[in-house]
Design an enzyme around this catalytic site. Structure first.
Site, PDB file in Angstrom:
ATOM      1  N   ASP A   1      -6.931  -3.879   8.074  1.00 34.42           N
ATOM      2  CA  ASP A   1      -6.305  -4.932   7.274  1.00 34.42           C
ATOM      3  C   ASP A   1      -5.712  -6.056   8.123  1.00 34.42           C
ATOM      4  OD1 ASP A   1      -5.055  -2.643   4.699  1.00 34.42           O
ATOM      5  OD2 ASP A   1      -7.041  -3.441   5.118  1.00 34.42           O
TER       6      ASP A   1
ATOM      7  N   ASN B   1       0.802  -1.230   0.000  1.00 35.89           N
ATOM      8  CA  ASN B   1       0.000   0.000   0.000  1.00 35.89           C
ATOM      9  C   ASN B   1       0.831   1.275   0.000  1.00 35.89           C
ATOM     10  OD1 ASN B   1      -2.157  -1.629  -0.194  1.00 35.89           O
ATOM     11  ND2 ASN B   1      -2.765  -1.480   1.956  1.00 35.89           N
TER      12      ASN B   1
ATOM     13  N   ARG C   1      -2.406 -11.470  -4.429  1.00 31.62           N
ATOM     14  CA  ARG C   1      -2.506 -10.033  -4.706  1.00 31.62           C
ATOM     15  C   ARG C   1      -1.669  -9.214  -3.726  1.00 31.62           C
ATOM     16  NH1 ARG C   1      -8.044  -7.564  -4.603  1.00 31.62           N
ATOM     17  NH2 ARG C   1      -6.591  -5.803  -4.812  1.00 31.62           N
TER      18      ARG C   1
ATOM     19  N   CYS D   1     -17.138  -4.292  -4.201  1.00 31.71           N
ATOM     20  CA  CYS D   1     -16.007  -4.915  -3.489  1.00 31.71           C
ATOM     21  C   CYS D   1     -16.552  -5.759  -2.348  1.00 31.71           C
ATOM     22  CB  CYS D   1     -15.081  -3.830  -2.947  1.00 31.71           C
ATOM     23  SG  CYS D   1     -13.673  -4.502  -2.062  1.00 31.71           S
TER      24      CYS D   1
ATOM     25  N   ARG E   1     -17.369   0.999  -1.390  1.00 33.18           N
ATOM     26  CA  ARG E   1     -16.124   1.792  -1.424  1.00 33.18           C
ATOM     27  C   ARG E   1     -16.286   2.952  -2.395  1.00 33.18           C
ATOM     28  NH1 ARG E   1     -11.018  -2.106  -1.377  1.00 33.18           N
ATOM     29  NH2 ARG E   1      -9.983  -0.197  -0.713  1.00 33.18           N
TER      30      ARG E   1
HETATM   31  C1  EPZ Z   1      -6.588   1.755   1.553  1.00 35.10           C
HETATM   32  O1  EPZ Z   1      -7.789   1.670   0.769  1.00 35.10           O
HETATM   33  C2  EPZ Z   1      -5.916   0.383   1.442  1.00 35.10           C
HETATM   34  N1  EPZ Z   1      -5.656   0.079   0.048  1.00 35.10           N
HETATM   35  C3  EPZ Z   1      -6.832  -0.694   2.031  1.00 35.10           C
HETATM   36  O2  EPZ Z   1      -6.108  -1.925   2.046  1.00 35.10           O
HETATM   37  C4  EPZ Z   1      -7.144  -0.347   3.486  1.00 35.10           C
HETATM   38  O3  EPZ Z   1      -8.075  -1.266   3.990  1.00 35.10           O
HETATM   39  C5  EPZ Z   1      -7.771   1.069   3.552  1.00 35.10           C
HETATM   40  O4  EPZ Z   1      -6.889   2.032   2.933  1.00 35.10           O
HETATM   41  C6  EPZ Z   1      -8.014   1.520   4.981  1.00 35.10           C
HETATM   42  O5  EPZ Z   1      -6.842   1.460   5.720  1.00 35.10           O
HETATM   43  C7  EPZ Z   1      -4.553   0.598  -0.546  1.00 35.10           C
HETATM   44  O6  EPZ Z   1      -3.807   1.380   0.013  1.00 35.10           O
HETATM   45  C8  EPZ Z   1      -4.286   0.175  -1.954  1.00 35.10           C
HETATM   46  P1  EPZ Z   1     -10.047   4.466   2.429  1.00 35.10           P
HETATM   47  P2  EPZ Z   1      -8.639   2.995   0.446  1.00 35.10           P
HETATM   48  O7  EPZ Z   1     -10.357   5.405   1.329  1.00 35.10           O
HETATM   49  O8  EPZ Z   1      -7.757   4.176   0.381  1.00 35.10           O
HETATM   50  C9  EPZ Z   1     -14.668   5.424   2.899  1.00 35.10           C
HETATM   51  C10 EPZ Z   1      -5.679  -4.212   1.655  1.00 35.10           C
HETATM   52  O9  EPZ Z   1      -6.167  -5.220   2.180  1.00 35.10           O
HETATM   53  N2  EPZ Z   1     -14.501   6.311   1.721  1.00 35.10           N
HETATM   54  O10 EPZ Z   1      -9.088   4.906   3.472  1.00 35.10           O
HETATM   55  O11 EPZ Z   1      -9.497   2.663  -0.711  1.00 35.10           O
HETATM   56  C11 EPZ Z   1     -14.468   3.953   2.525  1.00 35.10           C
HETATM   57  O12 EPZ Z   1     -15.631   3.386   1.968  1.00 35.10           O
HETATM   58  C12 EPZ Z   1      -6.596  -3.025   1.262  1.00 35.10           C
HETATM   59  O13 EPZ Z   1      -4.457  -4.048   1.435  1.00 35.10           O
HETATM   60  C13 EPZ Z   1     -15.550   7.129   1.347  1.00 35.10           C
HETATM   61  O14 EPZ Z   1     -16.615   7.121   1.966  1.00 35.10           O
HETATM   62  O15 EPZ Z   1      -9.541   3.080   1.772  1.00 35.10           O
HETATM   63  C14 EPZ Z   1     -14.074   3.349   3.863  1.00 35.10           C
HETATM   64  O16 EPZ Z   1     -15.219   3.087   4.612  1.00 35.10           O
HETATM   65  C15 EPZ Z   1      -8.048  -3.344   1.427  1.00 35.10           C
HETATM   66  N3  EPZ Z   1     -15.375   7.933   0.258  1.00 35.10           N
HETATM   67  C16 EPZ Z   1     -13.267   4.481   4.507  1.00 35.10           C
HETATM   68  O17 EPZ Z   1     -13.619   5.680   3.831  1.00 35.10           O
HETATM   69  C17 EPZ Z   1     -14.197   7.967  -0.457  1.00 35.10           C
HETATM   70  O18 EPZ Z   1     -14.089   8.706  -1.447  1.00 35.10           O
HETATM   71  C18 EPZ Z   1     -11.741   4.291   4.414  1.00 35.10           C
HETATM   72  O19 EPZ Z   1     -11.416   3.982   3.081  1.00 35.10           O
HETATM   73  C19 EPZ Z   1     -13.146   7.131  -0.042  1.00 35.10           C
HETATM   74  C20 EPZ Z   1     -13.319   6.304   1.047  1.00 35.10           C
END
Ligand code: EPZ
Length: 420
Positions: free
Chosen positions: A307, A23, A399, A116, A121
């Site tokens: 995670d 990440n 992955r 997902c 997401r």
């Molecule tokens: C990152 O995803 C990681 N992926 C995820 O890891 C990790 O679970 C997540 O951060 C949280 O730590 C990568 O870095 C590639 P978020 P990301 O935006 O950035 C909501 C793994 O297993 N949200 O921080 O996509 C969202 O739905 C993966 O390695 C909105 O509402 O996660 C969630 O509930 C899985 N609107 C929360 O925020 C948005 O525009 C946090 O998601 C964006 C997010």
């Protein structure tokens, strides 16, 4: 298709080296296209998600060369700006190319990320932040289309219903580095991967302040240069190996990791009665025959990482007492519960809470992987279970875990990858 065959009940013991952080790698590889010339990245893990990102870059016209965990990227040949559905649909993380493409080329066309298994997401925060920097965003036939003549710095509140967003922060921070003037990102994500991205961008010539806090300030610059950079170790990889060995009551030293990135996990393990020792770049844990139930609430960093929720859950299925796990980042991220109960666990769900009643033993069974971290939890369950466990659909694991079964075998696991 391949599956894992695991003979459980063996105490694991030994030393494992943590791989580079998936990440951190994904947003840093994406950001490298903003450089005027070639970038060289070290400690890049060999993963399917990295491979997908490189396929997209090659499709756009970049030249990439990847061997021995060192990646060379030459963005000078980029002439296309559409990230195709067939790649984006397999890896949501590719969305972190949006900001860099808009910043460097003023246009980007991205397949809307689909559903997902870990829950909804949305990308509303990504789009909100980019619009604030002056990007015109439209939605055409399932594609997000972004256009901008000149990005302009702005003040952006990036907090959502579940707190900060990691990749929205990455996208907006990248775009702001080449915007005119100052950008203030409020409620930015504080994850170590965001700090690593900011350090990489600063080495390219960006002006960024406050990374690692909720207020990040970016002063736009005219251009960025290609650089050589080594990414951080993967804290989730490290945490997974620690829990894999502890569930077998074993002993492990994880080297090439950053203990400071895992304070929340270490705190909960100590509460469960586990002895932990760590130095600058290693963590050593000694398993116990019994451990106590503890309650977990997942939160954005520095809280307990979502995670590691599934892996911690399987560890708590064998604890003394009842643990309550509350998932506050992805409230529906419990697809692993049904499969863990097939291994003899006693877990019930109540909305975004899982109630884990500790049992004496787990028993081998046929289970199915569903997403990256859930699959790792099933492997941990299989390592602790009496008898044989078959885990199908292990492509989910590839992955995000580099040489998973090799590393586990090195510390004594009886795990084999076989054709289905
Ligand atoms: C990152 O995803 C990681 N992926 C995820 O890891 C990790 O679970 C997540 O951060 C949280 O730590 C990568 O870095 C590639 P978020 P990301 O935006 O950035 C909501 C793994 O297993 N949200 O921080 O996509 C969202 O739905 C993966 O390695 C909105 O509402 O996660 C969630 O509930 C899985 N609107 C929360 O925020 C948005 O525009 C946090 O998601 C964006 C997010």
């Amino acid at each position: 298709m391949e599956k894992f065959l695991i003979e459980g009940g063996y105490r694991l013991d030994g030393v494992v080296k943590s791989s580079g952080a998936k990440n951190a790698a994904l947003p840093i590889i994406a950001a490298s296209i903003m450089g005027e010339d070639r970038t060289i990245l070290h400690n890049i893990p060999v993963l399917k998600d990295v491979d997908t990102m490189l396929k997209i870059l090659t499709f756009l016209g970049a030249k990439v060369n990847f061997s021995n965990n060192t990646l060379e990227i030459d963005p000078s040949g980029i002439k296309k700006f559409t990230a195709p559905y067939e790649y984006v649909s397999t890896m949501r993380g590719s969305i972190c190319l949006l900001g860099p493409l808009l910043a460097k080329y003023g246009k980007a066309r991205f397949s809307m990320p689909g559903g997902c298994v870990i829950g909804p997401r949305p990308i509303d925060l990504h789009l909100k932040g980019l619009k604030k920097l002056g990007v015109e965003i439209t939605n055409e036939e399932g594609y997000i289309v972004g256009k901008v003549r000149k990005l302009k710095g702005s003040k952006i509140f990036l907090g959502g219903n579940f707190g900060s967003s990691v990749l929205a922060t990455a996208n907006v921070m990248c775009a702001a580095t080449l915007a005119e003037g100052e950008t203030i990102i409020e409620f930015a994500a504080c994850e170590p991967e965001i700090v690593d991205l900011a350090r990489f961008l600063k080495k390219m010539g960006a002006k960024i302040y406050g990374e690692g806090s909720h207020i990040v300030r970016v002063i736009g610059v005219k251009k960025l240069k290609g650089v050589e950079y080594t990414i951080i170790p993967d804290r989730i990889d490290t945490g997974t190996y620690i829990l894999a060995v502890l569930i077998t009551k074993g002993k492990i030293k994880v080297e090439n990791c950053i203990p400071f990135h895992l304070m929340a996990l270490m705190d909960k393990l100590e509460e469960a009665g586990i002895y932990i020792r760590h130095g600058e770049d290693y963590i050593e844990v000694e398993g116990a025959d019994k451990w106590k139930a503890v309650d977990i609430v997942t939160l954005p960093y520095p809280g307990f990482p979502t995670d590691l929720q599934a892996q911690m859950m399987v560890f708590l299925t064998l604890a003394d007492g009842i643990s309550v796990i509350t998932e506050k980042v992805f409230p529906e991220r419990f697809i692993h519960v049904g499969e863990l109960n097939r291994l003899g666990a006693n877990i019930t769900l109540d909305g975004s809470k899982a109630i884990v009643k500790g049992v004496k033993n787990l028993f081998g069974a046929r289970v199915m992987a569903s997403d990256l971290r859930a699959s790792a939890a099933l492997v941990l369950g299989g390592l602790a279970a009496e008898g044989e466990t078959h885990i199908s659909r292990i492509y989910h694991l590839d992955r995000g875990y580099e040489k998973f079964e090799e590393k586990l075998s090195k510390v004594g696991a009886r795990i084999k990858r076989v054709k289905e």
